[in-house]
Enzyme design. Structure first.
Site, PDB file in Angstrom:
ATOM      1  N   GLY A 189       0.831  -1.197   0.000  1.00 26.25           N
ATOM      2  CA  GLY A 189       0.000   0.000   0.000  1.00 26.25           C
ATOM      3  C   GLY A 189       0.866   1.247   0.000  1.00 26.25           C
ATOM      4  O   GLY A 189       2.025   1.221   0.410  1.00 26.25           O
TER       5      GLY A 189
ATOM      6  N   GLN B 290       3.049  10.054   1.193  1.00 26.05           N
ATOM      7  CA  GLN B 290       4.336   9.358   1.274  1.00 26.05           C
ATOM      8  C   GLN B 290       5.260   9.710   0.123  1.00 26.05           C
ATOM      9  O   GLN B 290       6.466   9.450   0.196  1.00 26.05           O
ATOM     10  CB  GLN B 290       4.125   7.841   1.304  1.00 26.05           C
ATOM     11  CG  GLN B 290       3.499   7.342   2.609  1.00 26.05           C
ATOM     12  CD  GLN B 290       3.361   5.835   2.609  1.00 26.05           C
ATOM     13  OE1 GLN B 290       2.383   5.308   2.112  1.00 26.05           O
ATOM     14  NE2 GLN B 290       4.349   5.153   3.147  1.00 26.05           N
TER      15      GLN B 290
ATOM     16  N   HIS C  53      -4.326   1.596   7.556  1.00 23.87           N
ATOM     17  CA  HIS C  53      -2.964   2.138   7.590  1.00 23.87           C
ATOM     18  C   HIS C  53      -2.812   3.277   6.576  1.00 23.87           C
ATOM     19  O   HIS C  53      -2.295   4.352   6.904  1.00 23.87           O
ATOM     20  CB  HIS C  53      -1.977   0.999   7.288  1.00 23.87           C
ATOM     21  CG  HIS C  53      -0.535   1.392   7.264  1.00 23.87           C
ATOM     22  ND1 HIS C  53       0.393   0.889   8.149  1.00 23.87           N
ATOM     23  CD2 HIS C  53       0.152   2.244   6.443  1.00 23.87           C
ATOM     24  CE1 HIS C  53       1.578   1.428   7.885  1.00 23.87           C
ATOM     25  NE2 HIS C  53       1.470   2.237   6.844  1.00 23.87           N
ATOM     26  N   GLU C  54      -3.296   3.041   5.348  1.00 25.55           N
ATOM     27  CA  GLU C  54      -3.119   4.052   4.296  1.00 25.55           C
ATOM     28  C   GLU C  54      -4.026   5.261   4.529  1.00 25.55           C
ATOM     29  O   GLU C  54      -3.606   6.404   4.286  1.00 25.55           O
ATOM     30  CB  GLU C  54      -3.374   3.448   2.915  1.00 25.55           C
ATOM     31  CG  GLU C  54      -2.471   2.262   2.542  1.00 25.55           C
ATOM     32  CD  GLU C  54      -0.994   2.512   2.758  1.00 25.55           C
ATOM     33  OE1 GLU C  54      -0.547   3.674   2.699  1.00 25.55           O
ATOM     34  OE2 GLU C  54      -0.268   1.533   3.025  1.00 25.55           O
TER      35      GLU C  54
ATOM     36  N   HIS D  32      -2.525   7.637   6.890  1.00 26.65           N
ATOM     37  CA  HIS D  32      -1.495   8.497   6.280  1.00 26.65           C
ATOM     38  C   HIS D  32      -2.103   9.820   5.779  1.00 26.65           C
ATOM     39  O   HIS D  32      -1.438  10.855   5.798  1.00 26.65           O
ATOM     40  CB  HIS D  32      -0.840   7.802   5.075  1.00 26.65           C
ATOM     41  CG  HIS D  32       0.340   6.944   5.418  1.00 26.65           C
ATOM     42  ND1 HIS D  32       1.477   7.442   6.023  1.00 26.65           N
ATOM     43  CD2 HIS D  32       0.569   5.623   5.237  1.00 26.65           C
ATOM     44  CE1 HIS D  32       2.356   6.454   6.184  1.00 26.65           C
ATOM     45  NE2 HIS D  32       1.830   5.341   5.730  1.00 26.65           N
TER      46      HIS D  32
ATOM     47  N   CYS E 152       5.979   0.006   7.450  1.00 28.77           N
ATOM     48  CA  CYS E 152       5.595   1.132   6.612  1.00 28.77           C
ATOM     49  C   CYS E 152       6.776   1.492   5.719  1.00 28.77           C
ATOM     50  O   CYS E 152       7.917   1.552   6.185  1.00 28.77           O
ATOM     51  CB  CYS E 152       5.228   2.317   7.510  1.00 28.77           C
ATOM     52  SG  CYS E 152       4.771   3.795   6.602  1.00 28.77           S
ATOM     53  N   LEU E 153       6.510   1.745   4.432  1.00 33.96           N
ATOM     54  CA  LEU E 153       7.589   2.113   3.510  1.00 33.96           C
ATOM     55  C   LEU E 153       8.270   3.409   3.941  1.00 33.96           C
ATOM     56  O   LEU E 153       9.418   3.652   3.580  1.00 33.96           O
ATOM     57  CB  LEU E 153       7.038   2.260   2.084  1.00 33.96           C
ATOM     58  CG  LEU E 153       6.533   0.968   1.419  1.00 33.96           C
ATOM     59  CD1 LEU E 153       5.939   1.285   0.050  1.00 33.96           C
ATOM     60  CD2 LEU E 153       7.644  -0.058   1.292  1.00 33.96           C
TER      61      LEU E 153
HETATM   62 ZN    ZN Z   1       2.706   3.480   5.799  1.00 38.71          ZN
END
Ligand code: ZN
Length: 154
Positions: free
Chosen positions: A46, A51, A132-133, A136, A90-91
Site C-alpha cells: 500500500g 508518502q 494504515h493508508e 497516512h 511502513c515504507l
Molecule cells: Zn505506511
C-alpha cells in the site's frame, strides 16, 4: 510513468493532513500510475500520496492477488467491526515493525480516478492496509498506535 521518491522518517509532509480531491483529470491519473509503480518498486502492499510528498487524499494498494492494484480517491471508513492485532511496517519507516490494533473488517467509500463513487469491504490484511493508508492521509503513522511490548528481562 515514473517512480517517485518515498518520504521517510521525520519528513514533515508525513504529518500533514491531505486535501480532498475535487478535480478528476489526467494529472490525477498520472499520480495514481506513479504511486502504483512506486509501490511495486518498493515491494509494498500500500502507498498513500503524502508518502511521495503529495498532500491529496489518494491511496493505492496491491495484495498481489486476483484483484490487482487498486486506487482509492477520497477514501473514508464508514463502518468497521472486530479487532485484529498483527505486525505492521511502513515504507516510510524502513527497517521497523510493530504490533498495531486494527478493525478486522472495514467498509470504505471512495471515488475512482473518474470520480465515480464505490464502496469496498476489506477484511483481515486488506482491512489493515486500508486503515494504515487512510491514516497516512491524516498525518497518522502506525507507530502512533503501536502497542509497546516490553522485552522480558533475562
Ligand atoms: Zn505506511
Amino acid at each position: 510513468m515514473a517512480i517517485r521518491t518515498i518520504r521517510t522518517d521525520n519528513d514533515p509532509v508525513l504529518r500533514k493532513v491531505a486535501r480532498e480531491v475535487t478535480v478528476f483529470d489526467e494529472k490525477l491519473e498520472v499520480l495514481v500510475e506513479d504511486m502504483i509503480e512506486t509501490m511495486h518498486d518498493a515491494d509494498g502492499v500500500g502507498l498513500a500520496a503524502p508518502q511521495i510528498g503529495i498532500l491529496k487524499r489518494v491511496i493505492v494498494f496491491d495484495l498481489y492477488d486476483d484483484e490487482g492494484p487498486m486506487a482509492l480517491i477520497n477514501p473514508r471508513i464508514v463502518d468497521q467491526s472486530g479487532i485484529q492485532m498483527e505486525e505492521e511496517g511502513c515504507l516510510s519507516l524502513p527497517g521497523r515493525h510493530g504490533i498495531v490494533k486494527r478493525p478486522l473488517s472495514v467498509t470504505v467509500q471512495f471515488e475512482d480516478v473518474d470520480g465515480e463513487s464505490y464502496e469496498i469491504v476489506g477484511e483481515e490484511l486488506l482491512a489493515r492496509v486500508l486503515c494504515h493508508e487512510i491514516d497516512h492521509l491524516d498525518g497518522v503513522l502506525y507507530i502512533d498506535k503501536q502497542i509497546v511490548v516490553e522485552e522480558k528481562a533475562e
